[in-house]
Design a protein around this motif. Sequence first.
Motif, mmCIF file in Angstrom:
data_model
loop_
_atom_site.group_PDB
_atom_site.id
_atom_site.type_symbol
_atom_site.label_atom_id
_atom_site.label_comp_id
_atom_site.label_asym_id
_atom_site.label_seq_id
_atom_site.Cartn_x
_atom_site.Cartn_y
_atom_site.Cartn_z
ATOM 1 N N ARG A 48 0.833 -1.212 0.000
ATOM 2 C CA ARG A 48 0.000 0.000 0.000
ATOM 3 C C ARG A 48 0.863 1.256 0.000
ATOM 4 O O ARG A 48 0.468 2.279 -0.537
ATOM 5 C CB ARG A 48 -0.911 -0.019 1.225
ATOM 6 N N TYR A 83 -8.853 7.772 -7.958
ATOM 7 C CA TYR A 83 -9.778 6.638 -8.090
ATOM 8 C C TYR A 83 -8.999 5.334 -8.344
ATOM 9 O O TYR A 83 -9.211 4.327 -7.666
ATOM 10 C CB TYR A 83 -10.748 6.926 -9.239
ATOM 11 N N GLU A 86 -7.142 4.276 -5.295
ATOM 12 C CA GLU A 86 -8.027 3.654 -4.293
ATOM 13 C C GLU A 86 -8.292 2.191 -4.649
ATOM 14 O O GLU A 86 -8.269 1.319 -3.778
ATOM 15 C CB GLU A 86 -9.350 4.419 -4.193
ATOM 16 N N ASP A 89 -5.180 0.276 -4.009
ATOM 17 C CA ASP A 89 -5.002 0.074 -2.561
ATOM 18 C C ASP A 89 -5.881 -1.078 -2.075
ATOM 19 O O ASP A 89 -5.443 -1.914 -1.268
ATOM 20 C CB ASP A 89 -5.367 1.367 -1.837
ATOM 21 N N VAL A 110 -16.258 2.539 -3.976
ATOM 22 C CA VAL A 110 -15.221 3.486 -4.425
ATOM 23 C C VAL A 110 -15.652 4.113 -5.749
ATOM 24 O O VAL A 110 -15.507 5.329 -5.959
ATOM 25 C CB VAL A 110 -13.850 2.774 -4.560
ATOM 26 N N LYS B 17 -4.287 6.515 5.944
ATOM 27 C CA LYS B 17 -4.696 7.012 4.626
ATOM 28 C C LYS B 17 -5.363 8.390 4.742
ATOM 29 O O LYS B 17 -5.170 9.248 3.882
ATOM 30 C CB LYS B 17 -5.648 6.007 3.981
ATOM 31 N N TYR B 21 -4.300 11.871 2.773
ATOM 32 C CA TYR B 21 -5.164 12.792 2.030
ATOM 33 C C TYR B 21 -4.944 14.218 2.507
ATOM 34 O O TYR B 21 -4.854 15.152 1.709
ATOM 35 C CB TYR B 21 -6.638 12.393 2.194
ATOM 36 N N SER B 54 -16.936 9.801 0.715
ATOM 37 C CA SER B 54 -16.610 8.471 1.255
ATOM 38 C C SER B 54 -17.447 8.153 2.494
ATOM 39 O O SER B 54 -17.893 7.020 2.689
ATOM 40 C CB SER B 54 -15.123 8.408 1.597
ATOM 41 N N LEU B 146 -13.602 4.546 1.480
ATOM 42 C CA LEU B 146 -12.174 4.600 1.174
ATOM 43 C C LEU B 146 -11.304 4.114 2.338
ATOM 44 O O LEU B 146 -10.090 4.101 2.230
ATOM 45 C CB LEU B 146 -11.763 6.026 0.799
#
Lengths: 158, 418
Positions: A48, A83, A86, A89, A110, B17, B21, B54, B146
């Motif tokens: 990741r 996108y 994600e 990931d 997502v 995460k 962001y 999300s 997410l």
Amino acid sequence: MNLDLVRASLVASWILLSTLLSLSHPQTAPAPLLSAAIFALALLRRSRTLVALAVALQLPTLVAMSLERSLVQAALLTLASLYLAELGDLVARAGPARNLGYLRRKFEQVTGVAALALPVTAAVTAAAESLSLVLDFGLAVLLVAILVLLALSLRRPP
Amino acid sequence: MSSTRSPSRRGCRPTAKALLYVALILALITSAILMRDFRPIALTVPAALMVGFSSLFTQRASVKVSRVVERTRAMPGERVKVRLEVASDKPCLVELREPSTAPIVGGGSTFLLNLRERASLEYEVLLPKRGFYQLGPTLAVFSDALGLFVEESVASDPSEVVALPKLMSTKGIKLAASYTGVWPGEVASRRSGRGYEFYGVREYAPGDELRRVNWRASARLGKLLVNEQVEERVTDVLLVVDAGLLGVLDPATVEEVVEAEVSLAASLALSLLRSGNRVGLVTRGRESSWVRPGFGRRHLDRVLYELTRLEAGEPAPLDYALNMLAPYLLKPNAELIVISPLLDSNIAISIFNLAPKYSVLVISPNPFRGDGSAAQRILEVERTSLIVKLSGVCRVVDWAPGALLLKASRRRALRGGW
């Protein structure tokens, strides 16, 4: 859903995105190309951290694009990059014997998030581009301060 | 064995995460400030929208997990299957985390589930060595689309799996206690009765079995005589396991010696309890403990539990514990089995004191292989000297861990000990 097929499609999409970025801004072309290699490696090694690195490597080109070319185009490419990252990931997080039902539902979620963000991004950036807004330095500093406070509050344990 | 619990929430927290962001947005704003141009800030819009939208997909449910462990007691090196029965009050996407102190060899410790109502998951753990292993508690993790924020809840209680000490052959170890109980056993008492060893002859009495008549002696003396055997009965045994004062040895040898001691003590306890004897235990290691002599399956469990807990260390001198506990735990002339590498001269003094009161057997696992440093050779010589001194007052078996105990005890017997 075949996970290998998903992985291959994601890598192909990322390569396509990186090629688009490289062609649109040749001065920073090596960064997106390197990002494509790192993204492929990330999915292979299920890392990741490498996915995050791949996104970071696309940023210079995206910023340069926003300055020199269309703002809407740069914002939409940023959205596409986020996108795909994600989805990458999610695949990286899923081990070899994971519940495919979970992955399918997460893919849907997502995709739903990106689909909702797409028209708003296009509208906001198009409006900003047409209004030709100029950066107010004080506002920018205020924004940074708010984000720093937000980040610090996120770091605090619940 | 199974364990269930109602879920308890641990609160919502951001993930790494989410911070990434924030860092991305900060980087874009910083670059805009540095370039004195508004446009890079516009790139924060998709990122901010992704974060915002999300949270619309966050799901929560009440998840309960019931853990079924194939067996809670196993031998070192064995694998144990674990099944998780998951139930939810409504369909949800959930990540189940199952921490385990034993290595997971089949399945995984994290399960991503598209849970409708019920699900059954399986994994397998390996118990590498003697000890206690904890499985769980299972954590149910809910997140937004997410995975920027997670909410954890404890979905099951932890379970414990015990890797018991390995068992070995205890052939060659004979009890010589002169104190015996009332029940038939394997220890020769000073009474005549039913047994195997010859005790003497006496005159025939009505009711005696004909097969017990000694015809040759009867013919010689002209009256009926019958053979009598030594009656075999149970006794009390106190096992003393010394896992202290091993600091002079390298960790691998310490582990080998302690494992051998524990394995021998567990095997002796099992064999002695099976023969009907009462068995007690005194251990000295990182944590000292003692168990009063008793019998039965539950008592065996207690002894094995204490032996499983035993780790090398030296919190209190064993000689003190022995002098204080032995009269309290053991009847005079009962059996005292001391399992010690004999690296502590104080324990030898203690054995000298106790030898006249009890039937003492010392089994000493030899931690030296003759190729150590000068300090270790000195210790080895001191140990040998202790063994020689102790041989004068009690039975001593110098045992190389890994070798058959029978051979070591025979060697001792040939040298004229017992």
